[in-house]
Write a protein that holds these residues in place. Structure first.
Motif, PDB file in Angstrom:
ATOM      1  N   ALA A   1     -50.478  82.133 -71.035  1.00 59.73           N
ATOM      2  CA  ALA A   1     -51.834  81.607 -71.195  1.00 59.73           C
ATOM      3  C   ALA A   1     -52.396  81.959 -72.576  1.00 59.73           C
ATOM      4  CB  ALA A   1     -52.745  82.156 -70.098  1.00 59.73           C
ATOM      5  N   GLN A   2     -52.102  83.156 -73.070  1.00 58.78           N
ATOM      6  CA  GLN A   2     -52.575  83.561 -74.396  1.00 58.78           C
ATOM      7  C   GLN A   2     -51.934  82.713 -75.502  1.00 58.78           C
ATOM      8  OE1 GLN A   2     -52.327  87.837 -75.073  1.00 58.78           O
ATOM      9  NE2 GLN A   2     -52.637  88.181 -72.880  1.00 58.78           N
ATOM     10  N   VAL A   3     -50.619  82.480 -75.372  1.00 57.96           N
ATOM     11  CA  VAL A   3     -49.919  81.675 -76.377  1.00 57.96           C
ATOM     12  C   VAL A   3     -50.413  80.232 -76.330  1.00 57.96           C
ATOM     13  CG1 VAL A   3     -47.661  80.805 -77.135  1.00 57.96           C
ATOM     14  CG2 VAL A   3     -47.879  83.176 -76.368  1.00 57.96           C
ATOM     15  N   GLU A   4     -50.620  79.700 -75.125  1.00 57.66           N
ATOM     16  CA  GLU A   4     -51.139  78.339 -74.991  1.00 57.66           C
ATOM     17  C   GLU A   4     -52.547  78.228 -75.577  1.00 57.66           C
ATOM     18  OE1 GLU A   4     -48.716  76.797 -71.034  1.00 57.66           O
ATOM     19  OE2 GLU A   4     -50.654  77.787 -70.779  1.00 57.66           O
ATOM     20  N   ASP A   5     -53.348  79.293 -75.440  1.00 58.55           N
ATOM     21  CA  ASP A   5     -54.691  79.304 -76.007  1.00 58.55           C
ATOM     22  C   ASP A   5     -54.636  79.277 -77.537  1.00 58.55           C
ATOM     23  OD1 ASP A   5     -57.607  79.541 -75.650  1.00 58.55           O
ATOM     24  OD2 ASP A   5     -57.325  81.486 -76.645  1.00 58.55           O
ATOM     25  N   LEU A   6     -53.709  80.042 -78.119  1.00 60.77           N
ATOM     26  CA  LEU A   6     -53.527  80.010 -79.578  1.00 60.77           C
ATOM     27  C   LEU A   6     -53.175  78.607 -80.043  1.00 60.77           C
ATOM     28  CD1 LEU A   6     -51.483  83.297 -80.225  1.00 60.77           C
ATOM     29  CD2 LEU A   6     -53.782  82.795 -81.076  1.00 60.77           C
ATOM     30  N   GLU A   7     -52.263  77.962 -79.307  1.00 61.06           N
ATOM     31  CA  GLU A   7     -51.837  76.599 -79.654  1.00 61.06           C
ATOM     32  C   GLU A   7     -53.010  75.625 -79.529  1.00 61.06           C
ATOM     33  OE1 GLU A   7     -50.054  73.086 -80.527  1.00 61.06           O
ATOM     34  OE2 GLU A   7     -49.179  75.045 -80.890  1.00 61.06           O
ATOM     35  N   ARG A   8     -53.722  75.701 -78.422  1.00 56.68           N
ATOM     36  CA  ARG A   8     -54.834  74.781 -78.166  1.00 56.68           C
ATOM     37  C   ARG A   8     -55.913  74.891 -79.242  1.00 56.68           C
ATOM     38  NH1 ARG A   8     -54.769  75.565 -73.278  1.00 56.68           N
ATOM     39  NH2 ARG A   8     -55.888  77.532 -73.222  1.00 56.68           N
ATOM     40  N   ASN A   9     -56.157  76.111 -79.729  1.00 58.52           N
ATOM     41  CA  ASN A   9     -57.183  76.336 -80.742  1.00 58.52           C
ATOM     42  C   ASN A   9     -56.678  76.168 -82.170  1.00 58.52           C
ATOM     43  OD1 ASN A   9     -59.303  76.895 -78.910  1.00 58.52           O
ATOM     44  ND2 ASN A   9     -58.442  78.925 -78.565  1.00 58.52           N
ATOM     45  N   GLY A  10     -55.419  75.745 -82.328  1.00 56.91           N
ATOM     46  CA  GLY A  10     -54.863  75.498 -83.653  1.00 56.91           C
ATOM     47  C   GLY A  10     -54.616  76.757 -84.461  1.00 56.91           C
TER      48      GLY A  10
END
Length: 195
Positions: free
Chosen positions: A87-96
């Motif tokens: 979830a943390q890695v996906e959040d980094l990706e989602r926020n660019g």
């Protein structure tokens, strides 16, 4: 491009880093990824060899799954935190704020290259390390698969012989070699020619 602030130039953007074999593409990408702790921007640069991502692409999995697997490795004590880390890695990706650095792209077959490009075309910030002639192919495929922006092109200049020699001298010094040959690059080249 020659810059002490390369991370600032590439943050949040996407592109290709090209150069002939031995031009330092892999070294540059690894150095960018190693700078995470020092850049202070909150952006994360993550190095991934394309052949390592291929099995994930074949299963339809995004790159975040590979990153989590690599971060956890065989540490069984961390397996329970896999969902949280993902979830943390996906959040980094989602926020660019995650920039994926994909190396060794040329080692994939044409079909595998297209699959990887299709899967990664949804990535917000990505750089491919590739031989110069592959840049138009990567650019065209990413656009075809719906990548929203143009790719920045960074080309590494081939080093001339004096700079190669300087690097060899530095390597000898770092290894603690006493009395290295005067012309280290020529010496190394001659030794490789014998093997």
């Amino acid at each position: 491009l020659e810059s002490n602030n390369l991370l600032n130039h590439i943050a949040g953007r996407s592109g290709t880093i090209t150069g002939s074999r031995g031009s330092g593409r892999t070294t540059l990408m690894m150095a960018l990824a190693a700078n995470n702790s020092q850049n202070g921007s909150g952006n994360v640069y993550y190095y991934v060899p394309a052949p390592d991502y291929l099995p994930y692409a074949q299963q339809g999995l995004r790159h975040e799954h590979l990153i989590v697997d690599q971060l956890l490795r065989d540490d069984v004590t961390q397996k329970d935190s896999r969902a949280s880390l993902l979830a943390q890695v996906e959040d980094l990706e989602r926020n660019g704020r995650l920039t994926l650095l994909v190396d060794n792209f040329e080692y994939l077959t044409d079909a595998s290259q297209q699959l990887v490009l299709w899967q990664l075309s949804k990535t917000k910030s990505i750089y491919f390390s590739a031989l110069p002639w592959m840049t138009p192919k990567i650019d065209a495929s990413m656009q075809k698969y719906g990548f929203p922006r143009d790719l920045l092109k960074i080309e590494l200049a081939d080093l001339d012989f004096p700079r190669i020699n300087e690097m060899c001298n530095t390597a000898y010094q770092l290894m603690g070699v006493e009395n290295p040959p005067q012309n280290t690059a020529a010496y190394i080249r001659s030794q490789l020619g014998k093997s």
